[in-house]
Design an enzyme around this catalytic site. Structure first.
Site, PDB file in Angstrom:
ATOM      1  N   GLU B  60       0.338  -1.148  -0.126  1.00 21.37           N
ATOM      2  CA  GLU B  60      -0.238   0.047  -0.782  1.00 21.37           C
ATOM      3  C   GLU B  60       1.134   0.975  -0.026  1.00 21.37           C
ATOM      4  O   GLU B  60       0.422   1.917  -0.972  1.00 21.37           O
ATOM      5  CB  GLU B  60      -0.884  -0.360   1.290  1.00 21.37           C
ATOM      6  CG  GLU B  60      -2.627  -1.129   1.214  1.00 21.37           C
ATOM      7  CD  GLU B  60      -2.175  -2.209   1.297  1.00 21.37           C
ATOM      8  OE1 GLU B  60      -1.115  -2.743   1.391  1.00 21.37           O
ATOM      9  OE2 GLU B  60      -2.939  -3.461   1.116  1.00 21.37           O
ATOM     10  N   ASP B  85      -9.463  -0.048   5.626  1.00 20.30           N
ATOM     11  CA  ASP B  85      -8.200   0.395   6.551  1.00 20.30           C
ATOM     12  C   ASP B  85      -7.402  -0.656   6.259  1.00 20.30           C
ATOM     13  O   ASP B  85      -6.552   0.363   6.526  1.00 20.30           O
ATOM     14  CB  ASP B  85      -9.148  -1.314   7.020  1.00 20.30           C
ATOM     15  CG  ASP B  85     -10.748  -1.709   7.194  1.00 20.30           C
ATOM     16  OD1 ASP B  85     -11.170  -1.311   8.263  1.00 20.30           O
ATOM     17  OD2 ASP B  85     -11.677  -1.819   6.043  1.00 20.30           O
ATOM     18  N   PHE B  86      -6.896  -0.529   5.522  1.00 24.63           N
ATOM     19  CA  PHE B  86      -5.963  -0.776   4.717  1.00 24.63           C
ATOM     20  C   PHE B  86      -5.269   0.584   4.381  1.00 24.63           C
ATOM     21  O   PHE B  86      -3.940   0.254   4.339  1.00 24.63           O
ATOM     22  CB  PHE B  86      -5.472  -1.346   3.325  1.00 24.63           C
ATOM     23  CG  PHE B  86      -5.515  -2.783   3.528  1.00 24.63           C
ATOM     24  CD1 PHE B  86      -6.801  -3.632   4.193  1.00 24.63           C
ATOM     25  CD2 PHE B  86      -6.527  -3.241   2.303  1.00 24.63           C
ATOM     26  CE1 PHE B  86      -7.162  -4.451   4.847  1.00 24.63           C
ATOM     27  CE2 PHE B  86      -6.692  -4.615   2.060  1.00 24.63           C
ATOM     28  CZ  PHE B  86      -7.584  -5.013   3.233  1.00 24.63           C
ATOM     29  N   ILE B  87      -5.928   1.701   4.647  1.00 26.01           N
ATOM     30  CA  ILE B  87      -5.077   3.189   4.679  1.00 26.01           C
ATOM     31  C   ILE B  87      -4.260   3.478   5.734  1.00 26.01           C
ATOM     32  O   ILE B  87      -4.074   4.223   6.049  1.00 26.01           O
ATOM     33  CB  ILE B  87      -5.792   4.222   4.478  1.00 26.01           C
ATOM     34  CG1 ILE B  87      -7.213   4.541   5.913  1.00 26.01           C
ATOM     35  CG2 ILE B  87      -6.801   4.395   3.046  1.00 26.01           C
ATOM     36  CD1 ILE B  87      -7.898   6.063   5.987  1.00 26.01           C
ATOM     37  N   HIS B 129     -11.448  -5.236   8.578  1.00 33.95           N
ATOM     38  CA  HIS B 129     -12.088  -4.969   6.734  1.00 33.95           C
ATOM     39  C   HIS B 129     -13.850  -4.194   6.872  1.00 33.95           C
ATOM     40  O   HIS B 129     -14.189  -4.266   5.627  1.00 33.95           O
ATOM     41  CB  HIS B 129     -12.485  -5.903   6.242  1.00 33.95           C
ATOM     42  CG  HIS B 129     -10.750  -6.831   6.121  1.00 33.95           C
ATOM     43  ND1 HIS B 129     -10.170  -7.399   6.804  1.00 33.95           N
ATOM     44  CD2 HIS B 129     -10.714  -7.012   4.681  1.00 33.95           C
ATOM     45  CE1 HIS B 129      -9.321  -7.864   6.695  1.00 33.95           C
ATOM     46  NE2 HIS B 129      -9.359  -7.291   5.383  1.00 33.95           N
TER      47      HIS B 129
END
Lengths: 348, 323
Positions: B60, B85-87, B129
């Protein structure tokens, strides 16, 4: 346990040499010398101004490491991109950014290159393709890869050069960027300035391999490149070779240049954690002293080198005066340039 | 008008802009050959080729960093982060680098880029998630923040985000991907920073975002049957924020409710409540009430997740009982 890389010995010369061009023209040599002298005098002046409390905040000087910026700066095409770190005065200046603008930025003046909004750690001069100094370790590596990606897609022939310190080799962004750059075959040259210490801790004591960048190259299918970071001829040759390779579409390179800081990590650090004999050994390898000696041996005249020295000193003096003459930025600047319309309006 | 699903509207918006501007490039995990894990980008690889629609490694920081480097040097990249959520794994690039670089360089660097990401709950994916993270982005100066609720807005606001010269965080709602709605034919571009009144009523103003908009509308229908006539405003864009539409409505209804999917503390509605309290305090007939997810990470089990988010029933009861 002895960390694999705990030694801070200078590696065998044969391991870090072999890149210098067999022949180098007179103009290029003088220009390499001039660049290093300019960077040295600028950084010394910046340090003096700290001591006078005219420079606030922190600052990370390139004293002792000037050859890397000079060698690469000399080899780069005018429109190649530079990405550097918070230790970025040298890499920004070497692209042609105004000394006055950089000095005024350190002093927090309105004639600073960033209008006083960025400070020492964020020097940028887009008109010189110096695309920013990044103060979070490793962040600029994927950003440099992105600029290289853009250059490739625009078919512009530009290469992105990304300078970073040895400590960067243990952060995730380093590995993400290298992998992406190789997979996409991007025209980017990553240059690790290994000055043997992260901040206070020797890089060798916290790294799995002796050469923090060069020994990681094979993990990305890249050539292992270790170069003498205090020899501008070696750096110029090394830079020329890998810039050309990247420009020809043959993908990225990862270069480790061995060098040493003359002082501490930042303004607040006297650098007392380094063993005396190590410091002594490296101070005897001052890149400017060595290069001056080489030029004299090659038949350059001392007066001609002295003239460069005095010319650059005059330039630094002038920049210092112009920076000091600058006004404090208008507080109206606080709410400008958050968004592309020039302002910071987040609501109607 | 054509009826499109919310997910098809994503692809339609991207295609419209990629057709129009050959500096628009897409990168992300599984977006090209697979068409996206939420199937929001199918067909784009075939139409625009592997250089403009490109799969990335699971990296990411590399995805967002590459988008930033490309945006400052002549491209208009659209980067996808599979789940919002991956930010958290690339928050340095987004919050420290992308958001601040224009300011720190005194305007030397412009970053026309979009980060698209699947946001929000309702899929029983659990706490990592399912989050609604638009308020994280809203808290950082330098980012624009958009969260559409309808297919038409997905297309129109995505187009506007791509054309915008500032970095835009574009939050697509996972539980809305399958919903359908009319999308105008031909080129469709909306304006960032303009809220939309979805329902007019004189008794109370409800402001909602993304998946909370249809819930607020359903609650408003039930309230209307009880004689409470509500205006429902779809905020659409948190930065820039259309406060005038909200203030204008509250001026006439004198009551304000926010419906927020985010956990309670520092949700986007808190800023709107603060603005209304500061600027319209003497026009209010009652306290401003925020209807939010409680301050918990999201549970996975359907029975728990459903009861955690603001439901139509909770919106209805809260407004009915406070009147």
């Amino acid at each position: 346990m002895t960390g694999a890389g705990e030694t801070t010995e200078v590696p065998a010369q044969s391991e870090v040499t072999g890149y210098a061009p067999a022949e180098l023209d007179r103009t290029t040599r003088l220009e390499l010398y001039r660049k290093m002298v300019a960077l040295r005098l600028f950084e010394q002046r910046a340090y003096d101004l700290f001591l006078q409390n005219l420079v606030k905040g922190t600052s990370h000087l390139s004293l002792g490491q000037e050859a890397v910026a000079a060698g690469f700066g000399q080899a780069m095409r005018a429109d190649d991109y530079t990405f550097c770190t918070y230790r970025g005065h040298a890499h920004t200046l070497v692209r042609g950014a105004s000394m006055t603008g950089v000095m005024a930025e350190l002093l927090g003046r309105s004639n600073g290159i960033l209008g006083g909004k960025g400070g020492s750690m964020h020097l940028t001069s887009v008109e010189h393709y110096a695309m920013g100094s990044y103060a979070i370790v490793g962040a600029h590596m994927p950003i440099a890869a992105g600029a290289a990606w853009s250059a490739m897609e625009r078919d512009s022939g530009q290469v992105a050069v990304c300078f970073f310190g040895d400590g960067t080799t243990n952060i995730g962004a380093f590995h993400e960027a290298l992998n992406l750059a190789v997979v996409w075959k991007l025209p980017v040259v990553f240059v690790c300035e290994n000055n043997l210490y992260m901040e206070y801790t020797p890089i060798g004591s916290v790294t799995a391999v002796p050469s923090p960048a060069a020994d990681r190259a094979s993990a990305y299918g890249l050539e292992r490149v270790l170069v003498d970071g205090n020899d501008p001829d070696e750096l110029y040759g090394c830079a020329s070779r890998f810039l050309e390779r990247a420009r020809d579409g043959d993908g990225p390179a990862l270069i480790e240049a061995l060098t040493y800081r003359k002082g501490g990590h930042s303004r607040a650090d006297p650098g007392k954690y380094r063993p005396d004999d190590e410091v002594e050994r490296w101070m005897a390898r001052d890149p400017i002293d060595l290069y001056r000696g080489r030029l004299l041996e090659l038949g350059f005249g001392a007066p001609e080198l002295d003239e460069i020295d005095s010319g650059e000193l005059a330039a630094v003096d002038r920049a210092t005066q112009e920076a000091k003459d600058g006004q404090a930025p208008d507080v109206g600047a606080i709410e400008t340039q958050v968004f592309a319309d020039g302002g910071n309006a987040w609501r109607n | 008008m054509a009826e499109l699903s919310y997910r098809d509207a994503v692809a339609a918006g991207l295609a419209q802009e990629m057709e129009r501007d050959d500096t628009v490039y897409m990168i992300g995990e599984d977006i090209a050959a697979a068409g996206g894990v939420f199937k929001a980008t199918p067909g784009l690889l075939e139409r625009f080729g592997p250089r403009r629609v490109r799969d990335t490694p699971i990296s990411e920081e590399a995805i967002t960093g590459a988008a930033m480097g490309a945006a400052m040097t002549g491209l208009r990249p659209v980067a996808e982060l599979m789940f919002s959520d991956f930010i958290a794994t690339c928050w340095d690039i987004i919050a420290n680098q992308i958001a601040k670089t224009r300011y720190m360089t005194d305007g030397q660097i412009t970053l026309p880029l979009v980060i698209r990401t699947a946001n929000g709950a309702g899929s029983r994916f659990g706490a990592q998630h399912s989050q609604s993270l638009e308020n994280w982005a809203m808290a950082v100066p330098g980012l624009k923040v958009v969260a559409p609720s309808t297919p038409a807005d997905v297309k129109g606001l995505l187009a506007a985000s791509i054309r915008d010269d500032d970095p835009v965080m574009f939050f697509e709602h996972k539980s809305l991907y399958a919903t359908k709605g009319d999308v105008p034919d031909g080129e469709h571009v909306e304006e960032l920073g303009v809220a939309k009144v979805r329902r007019e009523g004189s008794d109370a103003t409800i402001v909602a975002l993304a998946a909370m908009v249809p819930r607020a509308l359903d609650a408003a229908e039930r309230l209307a049957a009880d004689g409470i006539d509500c205006t429902v405003i779809d905020v659409r864009s948190l930065v820039p924020l259309d406060t005038q539409t909200i203030l204008g409505s509250v001026r006439s209804t004198s009551r304000l409710y926010t419906v927020e999917e985010n956990p309670r503390l520092c949700g986007w509605g808190a800023e709107i409540a603060s603005i209304v309290a500061e600027e319209l305090f003497y026009d209010l007939d009652g306290p401003i009430v925020r209807i939010t997810t409680p301050h918990v990470p999201l549970p996975a089990a359907d029975a728990l997740e459903d009861a955690t988010l603001p439901t139509v029933e909770r919106i209805y009861q809260t407004i009915k009982n406070s009147d």
